[in-house]
Scaffold this motif. Structure first.
Motif, mmCIF file in Angstrom:
data_model
loop_
_atom_site.group_PDB
_atom_site.id
_atom_site.type_symbol
_atom_site.label_atom_id
_atom_site.label_comp_id
_atom_site.label_asym_id
_atom_site.label_seq_id
_atom_site.Cartn_x
_atom_site.Cartn_y
_atom_site.Cartn_z
ATOM 1 N N TYR A 1 0.884 -1.123 0.146
ATOM 2 C CA TYR A 1 -0.062 0.001 -0.038
ATOM 3 C C TYR A 1 0.860 1.301 0.089
ATOM 4 O O TYR A 1 2.149 1.192 0.542
ATOM 5 C CB TYR A 1 -0.944 0.168 1.053
ATOM 6 C CG TYR A 1 -0.145 0.275 2.710
ATOM 7 C CD1 TYR A 1 -0.256 1.417 3.130
ATOM 8 C CD2 TYR A 1 0.141 -1.054 3.223
ATOM 9 C CE1 TYR A 1 0.530 1.426 4.510
ATOM 10 C CE2 TYR A 1 0.677 -0.869 4.410
ATOM 11 C CZ TYR A 1 0.779 0.317 5.000
ATOM 12 O OH TYR A 1 1.213 0.760 6.210
ATOM 13 N N GLY A 2 0.213 2.236 -0.586
ATOM 14 C CA GLY A 2 1.266 3.430 -0.596
ATOM 15 C C GLY A 2 1.254 4.027 -2.096
ATOM 16 O O GLY A 2 0.672 3.352 -2.965
ATOM 17 N N ARG A 3 2.032 5.121 -2.151
ATOM 18 C CA ARG A 3 2.388 5.584 -3.528
ATOM 19 C C ARG A 3 3.302 4.557 -4.187
ATOM 20 O O ARG A 3 3.807 3.487 -3.542
ATOM 21 C CB ARG A 3 3.125 6.944 -3.308
ATOM 22 C CG ARG A 3 2.191 8.056 -2.515
ATOM 23 C CD ARG A 3 1.073 8.541 -3.489
ATOM 24 N NE ARG A 3 0.185 9.506 -2.960
ATOM 25 C CZ ARG A 3 -0.891 9.732 -3.462
ATOM 26 N NH1 ARG A 3 -1.116 9.519 -4.763
ATOM 27 N NH2 ARG A 3 -1.571 10.655 -2.573
ATOM 28 N N PRO A 4 3.896 4.870 -5.505
ATOM 29 C CA PRO A 4 4.713 4.237 -6.145
ATOM 30 C C PRO A 4 5.554 3.336 -5.530
ATOM 31 O O PRO A 4 5.999 3.727 -4.497
ATOM 32 C CB PRO A 4 4.787 4.640 -7.406
ATOM 33 C CG PRO A 4 3.908 5.742 -7.573
ATOM 34 C CD PRO A 4 3.470 6.048 -6.348
ATOM 35 N N PHE A 5 6.398 2.384 -6.180
ATOM 36 C CA PHE A 5 7.085 1.260 -5.105
ATOM 37 C C PHE A 5 8.069 1.922 -4.244
ATOM 38 O O PHE A 5 8.597 1.264 -3.230
ATOM 39 C CB PHE A 5 7.679 0.376 -6.175
ATOM 40 C CG PHE A 5 8.594 0.857 -7.253
ATOM 41 C CD1 PHE A 5 8.286 1.366 -8.362
ATOM 42 C CD2 PHE A 5 9.856 0.882 -6.742
ATOM 43 C CE1 PHE A 5 9.062 2.007 -9.172
ATOM 44 C CE2 PHE A 5 10.964 1.485 -7.581
ATOM 45 C CZ PHE A 5 10.629 2.043 -8.932
ATOM 46 N N GLU A 6 8.835 3.173 -4.644
ATOM 47 C CA GLU A 6 9.650 3.621 -3.737
ATOM 48 C C GLU A 6 9.175 3.932 -2.201
ATOM 49 O O GLU A 6 9.965 3.848 -1.348
ATOM 50 C CB GLU A 6 10.299 4.888 -4.296
ATOM 51 C CG GLU A 6 10.672 4.890 -5.669
ATOM 52 C CD GLU A 6 9.430 5.511 -6.785
ATOM 53 O OE1 GLU A 6 9.519 6.652 -6.896
ATOM 54 O OE2 GLU A 6 8.850 4.519 -7.016
ATOM 55 N N HIS A 7 8.021 4.175 -2.159
ATOM 56 C CA HIS A 7 7.258 4.370 -0.864
ATOM 57 C C HIS A 7 6.429 3.267 -0.470
ATOM 58 O O HIS A 7 5.607 3.678 0.417
ATOM 59 C CB HIS A 7 6.795 5.913 -0.884
ATOM 60 C CG HIS A 7 7.515 7.145 -1.329
ATOM 61 N ND1 HIS A 7 8.720 7.532 -0.606
ATOM 62 C CD2 HIS A 7 7.452 7.372 -2.565
ATOM 63 C CE1 HIS A 7 9.207 8.317 -1.341
ATOM 64 N NE2 HIS A 7 8.606 8.379 -2.470
ATOM 65 N N TRP A 8 6.541 2.168 -1.150
ATOM 66 C CA TRP A 8 5.599 1.111 -0.496
ATOM 67 C C TRP A 8 5.781 0.658 0.920
ATOM 68 O O TRP A 8 6.816 0.699 1.625
ATOM 69 C CB TRP A 8 5.666 -0.022 -1.496
ATOM 70 C CG TRP A 8 5.200 -0.059 -2.555
ATOM 71 C CD1 TRP A 8 4.047 0.713 -2.941
ATOM 72 C CD2 TRP A 8 5.069 -0.978 -3.684
ATOM 73 N NE1 TRP A 8 3.563 0.626 -4.184
ATOM 74 C CE2 TRP A 8 4.232 -0.699 -4.873
ATOM 75 C CE3 TRP A 8 6.014 -2.344 -3.845
ATOM 76 C CZ2 TRP A 8 4.321 -1.285 -5.913
ATOM 77 C CZ3 TRP A 8 5.817 -2.915 -5.182
ATOM 78 C CH2 TRP A 8 4.886 -2.399 -6.045
ATOM 79 N N ASP A 9 4.646 0.107 1.609
ATOM 80 C CA ASP A 9 4.848 -0.232 2.828
ATOM 81 C C ASP A 9 4.150 -1.769 2.461
ATOM 82 O O ASP A 9 3.111 -1.742 1.925
ATOM 83 C CB ASP A 9 4.192 0.287 4.088
ATOM 84 C CG ASP A 9 5.098 1.420 4.533
ATOM 85 O OD1 ASP A 9 6.101 1.043 5.053
ATOM 86 O OD2 ASP A 9 4.713 2.483 4.703
#
Length: 571
Positions: free
Chosen positions: A348-356
């Motif tokens: 979940y979250g913004r694109p993959f650099e900021h996924w959790d």
């Protein structure tokens, strides 16, 4: 047919207002009447047209001969006397719902208006139009300048009669836009305010930009056009794109079964499927679906395979609202531990650099699930491909980038292992893990902007890893998956396509199967798909009975399932 240029458009209508308020249908209102052109001025138009409060019927169809028409010199129909929908309420409350419908026969595929009512200059209002690709689109523009669209996934049939209707409902937030072209439904989500009336004229077969200015002419015939505030059911699944209903019994060596997980898509788009073996001949599949990848309405969907059939998909994880914020959902991953516990990981979250990472757990094969777990600590979990279980029960996750993650206690605690990328290979993500025995692990990586896949190795059960290096297999910057087989071989499902110079990625076709005895030298075994389109993000497992199951994205509208016999694959 005479082409009426510049300041003269075709004046339509001998229409009388019929009051249908008791039926809940908003009215077209006209203050007066205009004579139609002489019959020889517009081929196919009768001496009079008939209309009611919500529909204009053009008997036999009006022929628009606009094949070579240039801007400001084409034929279209104009409702001269400022029709309006009483539901607009002069902008006080606005029209919460809207339906447009047109029956038409295009002779030329071009960007053209079918039915439009917008303010000249600002484009505020609504329109149904034909795109240059032969699709039909609904566009609504609010007074604040925001625009929402939905475009049919199928195309019109040139030279034949087509039926298109479009619905918008501002009272809903999810799947509140719909286009139905020849029975095929396409839905989308978009935020728009109730529509107040526009000052522009209603036009059929073209648009007005101002006095004497017109364009986007339709070439062909239009038999009827309708505007009302009675919308079609937005939840109605309708028909879907034509697709093979049964692909069982294919004659390709090694393939035992090919089928779609569903025929009627529950969402406009789907992607990133995953599959787990539940034992006793049962499988569970999961994928993300919604308006499009990255949209806030995306959820995680699942379907169960039992008795040789797939169940109807259900939305297992709905869009995430946490700490006062809506988050996008991405890349589900199913994994069944030897203890019997089933995990459904997702991002979940913004694109993959900021996924959790978050996950659900189940003790009954996915029939019921725990509440979501949020490990925190910027953990990615398995980024696209399945974890492997080590000899001591540790769940070892292919996180990607520059790290792996593992949990020795079924998700209670997590640890991170990092590794080096001395060559600075770009976009090394989404690894697939292979177990070679005796503590040896191999990881194969997707790369972004590179010509080849990458790999590294561990000889201590993943506690440390060698530096990344490139291998001979091509990279198209798309997901793939691999699995070790019971006979000691390794199997890889991937797109055998390179990334062209200067491009973000390559084609996502063909979809290939390769086998290897050592994870180093790969031999081609099968081509699952080789037509135009997208066949991507495969997930592959070997079930308890030895059969290989591959599941993947099929043109972003369906999930496809293929069963392979490993004994028939070339050694």
């Amino acid at each position: 047919m005479k082409i009426l240029c510049k300041t003269v458009s075709l004046i339509l209508l001998i229409l009388n207002t019929l009051r249908l308020g008791a039926l809940g249908v908003a009215e077209w209102q006209f203050s007066g009447a205009s004579r139609l052109p002489a019959p020889d001025e517009v081929a196919g138009i009768p001496a009079a047209a008939s209309g009611d409060a919500s529909r204009l019927a053009l008997r036999e169809g009006v022929q628009f001969r606009n094949r070579d028409a240039a801007d400001d010199c084409g034929a279209y129909l104009r409702i001269a006397d400022q029709p309006s929908l009483t539901g607009h309420d002069n902008g006080k409350n606005g029209l919460a719902s809207l339906n447009l419908a047109v029956r038409f026969r295009p002779e030329t595929i071009r960007h053209a208006v079918l039915l439009r009512k917008t303010d000249p200059g600002t484009d505020f209002g609504y329109q149904l139009f034909l795109t240059g690709e032969g699709k039909v689109a609904l566009r609504i523009r609010n007074r604040d300048g925001k625009t929402v669209n939905v475009v049919s996934r199928n195309r019109v049939r040139p030279g034949e009669w087509n039926m298109a209707d479009a619905t918008a409902d501002s009272a809903r937030t999810l799947y509140n836009l719909q286009v139905r072209l020849n029975g095929v439904v396409t839905r989308a989500s978009g935020a728009f305010t109730p529509l107040s009336d526009t000052s522009g004229a209603l036009t059929v077969g073209g648009l007005e930009r101002g006095p004497g200015k017109s364009g986007q002419y339709f070439d062909g015939a239009i038999a009827s056009a309708a505007v009302s505030d009675v919308t079609r059911a937005l939840d109605e699944p309708g028909a879907v794109d034509p697709a093979p209903a049964d692909m069982t019994g294919t004659h390709l060596p090694g393939i035992e079964r090919m089928e779609f997980v569903y025929q009627e898509p529950p969402t406009p788009e789907c992607h990133a499927a995953t599959v787990a073996d539940l034992g006793n001949g049962e499988l569970l599949a999961a994928w993300f679906g919604g308006t499009c990848e990255g949209h806030l309405d995306v959820g995680i969907w699942t379907a169960r395979y039992s008795g040789g059939r797939w169940s109807r998909p259900v939305e297992t994880v709905q869009r995430l609202y946490r700490d006062g914020v809506y988050y996008q959902l991405w890349n589900p991953l199913l994994f069944r531990h030897s203890s019997g516990k089933l995990f459904l990981f997702y991002k979940y979250g913004r694109p993959f650099e900021h996924w959790d990472c978050a996950y659900l757990a189940s003790d009954d094969g996915g029939r019921t699930w725990s509440a979501p777990h949020y490990p925190g600590g910027r953990l990615h979990g398995p980024s696209k491909n399945k974890p492997v279980e080590l000899e001591d029960g540790t769940i070892y996750c292919p996180a990607g980038g520059d790290k792996m993650e593992y949990t020795p206690d079924l998700g209670k605690t997590w640890k991170v292992v990092r590794f080096d990328n001395p060559e600075k290979f770009r976009g090394v993500i989404q690894p697939a893990l292979l177990r070679h025995g005796n503590g040896v692990l191999q990881a194969l990586y997707r790369t972004m902007g590179e010509k080849h896949l990458a790999e590294n190795w561990s000889h201590d059960n993943g506690r440390s890893w060698s530096a990344l290096k490139m291998i001979s297999l091509p990279s198209n910057n798309s997901g793939f998956d691999a699995v070790e087989l019971k006979d000691g071989r390794f199997l890889l499902v991937y797109n055998h396509a390179e990334t062209p110079d200067g491009r973000w990625g390559g084609k996502r076709t063909p979809l290939n199967v390769a086998v290897s005895s050592d994870g180093k030298e790969w031999k081609p075994a099968l081509i699952l798909e080789d037509g135009p389109g997208e066949y991507s993000y495969p997930s592959v497992i070997q079930a308890e009975d030895g059969k290989i199951h591959v599941i993947y994205t099929w043109n972003r509208v369906r999930i496809k399932h293929v069963v392979l016999d490993p004994a028939a694959l070339e050694r």
